[in-house]
Design a protein around this motif. Sequence first.
Motif, PDB file in Angstrom:
ATOM      1  N   SER A  55       4.687  18.159   4.122  1.00 12.90           N
ATOM      2  CA  SER A  55       3.612  17.682   4.211  1.00 12.90           C
ATOM      3  C   SER A  55       2.566  18.207   3.378  1.00 12.90           C
ATOM      4  O   SER A  55       1.760  17.861   2.763  1.00 12.90           O
ATOM      5  CB  SER A  55       3.283  17.443   5.673  1.00 12.90           C
ATOM      6  N   HIS A  66       4.884  11.816  -4.422  1.00 10.61           N
ATOM      7  CA  HIS A  66       5.283  12.524  -3.299  1.00 10.61           C
ATOM      8  C   HIS A  66       4.473  11.895  -2.123  1.00 10.61           C
ATOM      9  O   HIS A  66       3.585  12.493  -1.700  1.00 10.61           O
ATOM     10  CB  HIS A  66       5.128  14.024  -3.604  1.00 10.61           C
ATOM     11  N   PRO A  67       4.747  10.721  -1.733  1.00 11.07           N
ATOM     12  CA  PRO A  67       4.024  10.097  -0.603  1.00 11.07           C
ATOM     13  C   PRO A  67       4.585  10.813   0.879  1.00 11.07           C
ATOM     14  O   PRO A  67       5.626  11.440   0.792  1.00 11.07           O
ATOM     15  CB  PRO A  67       4.357   8.746  -0.475  1.00 11.07           C
ATOM     16  N   VAL A  68       3.583  10.636   1.897  1.00 10.28           N
ATOM     17  CA  VAL A  68       4.023  11.055   3.176  1.00 10.28           C
ATOM     18  C   VAL A  68       3.684   9.942   4.103  1.00 10.28           C
ATOM     19  O   VAL A  68       2.901   9.227   4.116  1.00 10.28           O
ATOM     20  CB  VAL A  68       3.301  12.164   3.454  1.00 10.28           C
ATOM     21  N   THR A  69       4.722   9.653   4.993  1.00  5.43           N
ATOM     22  CA  THR A  69       4.495   8.381   5.745  1.00  5.43           C
ATOM     23  C   THR A  69       3.967   9.252   7.466  1.00  5.43           C
ATOM     24  O   THR A  69       4.308  10.087   7.950  1.00  5.43           O
ATOM     25  CB  THR A  69       6.179   7.973   6.165  1.00  5.43           C
ATOM     26  N   ARG A  70       2.915   8.329   7.753  1.00  6.67           N
ATOM     27  CA  ARG A  70       2.381   8.880   8.998  1.00  6.67           C
ATOM     28  C   ARG A  70       2.718   7.548   9.979  1.00  6.67           C
ATOM     29  O   ARG A  70       2.770   6.580   9.746  1.00  6.67           O
ATOM     30  CB  ARG A  70       0.792   9.034   8.804  1.00  6.67           C
ATOM     31  N   GLU A  71       2.728   8.009  11.221  1.00  8.64           N
ATOM     32  CA  GLU A  71       2.996   7.100  12.377  1.00  8.64           C
ATOM     33  C   GLU A  71       1.885   6.216  12.764  1.00  8.64           C
ATOM     34  O   GLU A  71       1.997   5.084  13.125  1.00  8.64           O
ATOM     35  CB  GLU A  71       3.674   7.787  13.461  1.00  8.64           C
ATOM     36  N   GLN A 342      -4.585   4.874   2.302  1.00  7.20           N
ATOM     37  CA  GLN A 342      -3.229   4.662   3.281  1.00  7.20           C
ATOM     38  C   GLN A 342      -2.564   3.250   3.005  1.00  7.20           C
ATOM     39  O   GLN A 342      -3.283   2.112   3.215  1.00  7.20           O
ATOM     40  CB  GLN A 342      -3.725   4.706   4.679  1.00  7.20           C
ATOM     41  N   THR A 345       2.554  -0.732   5.116  1.00 10.14           N
ATOM     42  CA  THR A 345       3.979  -1.798   4.855  1.00 10.14           C
ATOM     43  C   THR A 345       4.865  -1.581   5.927  1.00 10.14           C
ATOM     44  O   THR A 345       5.411  -0.540   6.303  1.00 10.14           O
ATOM     45  CB  THR A 345       4.430  -1.037   3.346  1.00 10.14           C
ATOM     46  N   LYS A 348       4.341   0.880   8.747  1.00  7.10           N
ATOM     47  CA  LYS A 348       4.483   2.204   8.529  1.00  7.10           C
ATOM     48  C   LYS A 348       3.334   2.688   7.568  1.00  7.10           C
ATOM     49  O   LYS A 348       2.714   1.747   6.735  1.00  7.10           O
ATOM     50  CB  LYS A 348       5.714   2.486   7.777  1.00  7.10           C
ATOM     51  N   THR A 350       1.906   5.119   4.405  1.00  7.65           N
ATOM     52  CA  THR A 350       2.276   6.103   3.541  1.00  7.65           C
ATOM     53  C   THR A 350       0.792   6.442   2.868  1.00  7.65           C
ATOM     54  O   THR A 350       0.134   5.668   2.115  1.00  7.65           O
ATOM     55  CB  THR A 350       3.021   5.413   2.276  1.00  7.65           C
ATOM     56  N   VAL A 352      -1.149   7.877  -0.126  1.00  9.82           N
ATOM     57  CA  VAL A 352      -0.979   7.862  -1.619  1.00  9.82           C
ATOM     58  C   VAL A 352      -2.283   8.308  -2.295  1.00  9.82           C
ATOM     59  O   VAL A 352      -3.121   7.882  -2.057  1.00  9.82           O
ATOM     60  CB  VAL A 352      -0.490   6.528  -2.281  1.00  9.82           C
TER      61      VAL A 352
END
Length: 382
Positions: A55, A66-71, A342, A345, A348, A350, A352
């Motif tokens: 993160s 290098h994306p990060v997924t948030r809930e 944000q 999709t 979820k 992501t 960016v």
Amino acid sequence: MRQVQVRQQSAASLSADAEDDAPRDRDDRTRRPRLRRAVLVAVAAGVVLATALVSTAFLHDTAPDHPVTREKLPPHTERIVRGNLVTEAVAAGTVQFTGARAVKNQLTGIATWAPAPNSVITQGKRLYSVDNKPVILLRGDLPAWREFKSGMPDGEDVRMLEQNLAELGYTGFTVDDKFSSKTEAAVKRWQKNNGLPSNGKIELGRVVFTPGSVRIQSAEVRPGDSVAPAQDVLKVTGFQHLVSAQIPAKEEDLVVKGGKARIELADGKYVDGTITSVGAEKTTQDNKKVVPIIVRPVSSQLLGDVQSADVVVVIRHTEAENVLFVPVTALLPAQSGGYAVQLVTGGKVTVVKVKTGAFADGSVQVSGPGIVEGARVGVPEL
């Protein structure tokens, strides 16, 4: 990431060492479950650290892959749109006409007839009546300033009178600047046909010269009113529409003389126009700073014979063409500087990082990984 791998390898080595040194007595066997729990805790700590490092690497890395997924989902989403980013200045406008002027009476008597607003008076027709005798409209650039009669000094006003008589069918003379006996004979015929005394003389005020036909804006007198020389009796205009408006001063940079504008009508139709005048900034009665402008429509056909009406004037400036854009409220600050969005999709999120471009009317041009037309981005609840 290398730190994560080191932590995971250390945990594996610890587990192997524990198995090689299997306890040979009961006390060692009782410590074995505790050792396994310690190993599991160490491995779990390594996983947590790895997630934190990934993160952190994303938030500080400017690379787009290098994306990060948030809930947690955002409260609302908006589609990414492709099109032109346009800045608009909008203001209420009023339809007017060019050539507005007052018609002054030069006779003494009682007004007995006045034309209706929005009517059109053409060459040779009655403009208004005094003592039940018509005042006639003729074409010319000079105002009538003296009586017409035989023996009067030559002048351009005589030429204008003779030109009108000839165009109206009263001929038999040469059009020049001399009031001849033949001119007098034509005048007598003209007077007879218009219900005037056929004496060959035209008193000052019996004819009004204008460059062309006029449109009646309003009558300043009513039948029965007394009229006197130099009194305003009518307000007339030309036929070309103009639209006046007051643009907010903060949009002044969009207003340029010769620039384009759109005039929107109450029925949903519109006509294009050109800005012909830009005034100085002023403050209205409700303490708003505005810039007055005049817009000339390209065509007056849609505006018709409207006397006065409220319309909407829209001035548009294209900031960027054929670009992807999102609401400005979709932008999030990135810790490494710049902005992120944000992408939402399949339930979820992501995050960016994006590159921004032009701004216009609450939208902003964006580009970056996953930024495609139709994709959805998170926006706050308003």
